[in-house]
Scaffold this motif. Structure first.
Motif, short mmCIF file in Angstrom:
data_model
loop_
_atom_site.label_atom_id
_atom_site.label_comp_id
_atom_site.label_asym_id
_atom_site.label_seq_id
_atom_site.Cartn_x
_atom_site.Cartn_y
_atom_site.Cartn_z
N TYR A 32 -26.99 9.37 22.25
CA TYR A 32 -26.22 8.26 21.70
C TYR A 32 -27.16 7.10 21.33
O TYR A 32 -27.08 6.54 20.23
N LEU A 33 -28.08 6.75 22.22
CA LEU A 33 -29.01 5.66 21.95
C LEU A 33 -29.93 5.98 20.77
O LEU A 33 -30.22 5.11 19.93
N LEU A 88 -31.21 4.92 15.02
CA LEU A 88 -31.45 5.37 13.64
C LEU A 88 -30.50 4.68 12.66
O LEU A 88 -30.92 4.21 11.59
N VAL A 89 -29.24 4.61 13.02
CA VAL A 89 -28.25 4.01 12.13
C VAL A 89 -28.52 2.52 11.95
O VAL A 89 -28.33 1.97 10.86
N GLN A 90 -28.98 1.85 13.01
CA GLN A 90 -29.28 0.42 12.91
C GLN A 90 -30.51 0.15 12.06
O GLN A 90 -30.57 -0.85 11.35
N ARG A 91 -31.50 1.02 12.10
CA ARG A 91 -32.78 0.76 11.44
C ARG A 91 -32.89 1.37 10.04
O ARG A 91 -33.77 0.99 9.27
N LEU A 92 -32.04 2.34 9.72
CA LEU A 92 -32.15 3.03 8.44
C LEU A 92 -30.87 2.90 7.63
O LEU A 92 -29.78 2.83 8.17
N ILE A 132 -30.68 13.80 2.14
CA ILE A 132 -30.38 12.37 2.20
C ILE A 132 -31.68 11.60 2.03
O ILE A 132 -32.77 12.13 2.19
N ARG A 133 -31.53 10.34 1.73
CA ARG A 133 -32.68 9.44 1.57
C ARG A 133 -32.53 8.37 2.65
O ARG A 133 -31.47 7.74 2.78
N ALA A 134 -33.57 8.15 3.44
CA ALA A 134 -33.54 7.16 4.51
C ALA A 134 -34.47 6.01 4.14
O ALA A 134 -35.66 6.22 3.90
N ILE A 135 -33.91 4.81 4.07
CA ILE A 135 -34.67 3.61 3.70
C ILE A 135 -34.61 2.64 4.87
O ILE A 135 -33.53 2.39 5.42
N LEU A 136 -35.76 2.07 5.23
CA LEU A 136 -35.77 1.05 6.28
C LEU A 136 -34.96 -0.16 5.84
O LEU A 136 -35.04 -0.59 4.70
N ARG A 137 -34.21 -0.71 6.76
CA ARG A 137 -33.42 -1.93 6.44
C ARG A 137 -34.29 -3.15 6.53
O ARG A 137 -35.23 -3.25 7.20
#
Length: 65
Positions: free
Chosen positions: A20-21, A26-30, A60-65
């Motif tokens: 979960y952590l 990942l969801v918060q940072r990407l 998928i494409r992952a971009i840093l926020r």
């Protein structure tokens, strides 16, 4: 042989919390987006049916926020 209740792995709850952590980090940072020039249809249910239903591979494409 007597059995008492459901048998669980001792570390199962720890593993669930860690997963979960990891996913929330990942969801918060990407920012997860479809590849450039493509659309991603998340409602598509096509896949490989076997013992379980396995979704088709996707990109998928992952971009840093």
């Amino acid at each position: 042989m007597l059995t008492y209740g459901r048998r669980n792995c001792v570390g199962e709850s720890l593993a669930r919390m860690e997963l979960y952590l990891f996913i929330t980090a990942l969801v918060q940072r990407l920012q997860l987006l479809p590849p450039e020039g493509k659309t991603l249809n998340i409602n598509e249910i096509d896949g490989v049916l076997g013992l379980t239903h396995k979704p088709k591979p996707f990109e998928i494409r992952a971009i840093l926020r």
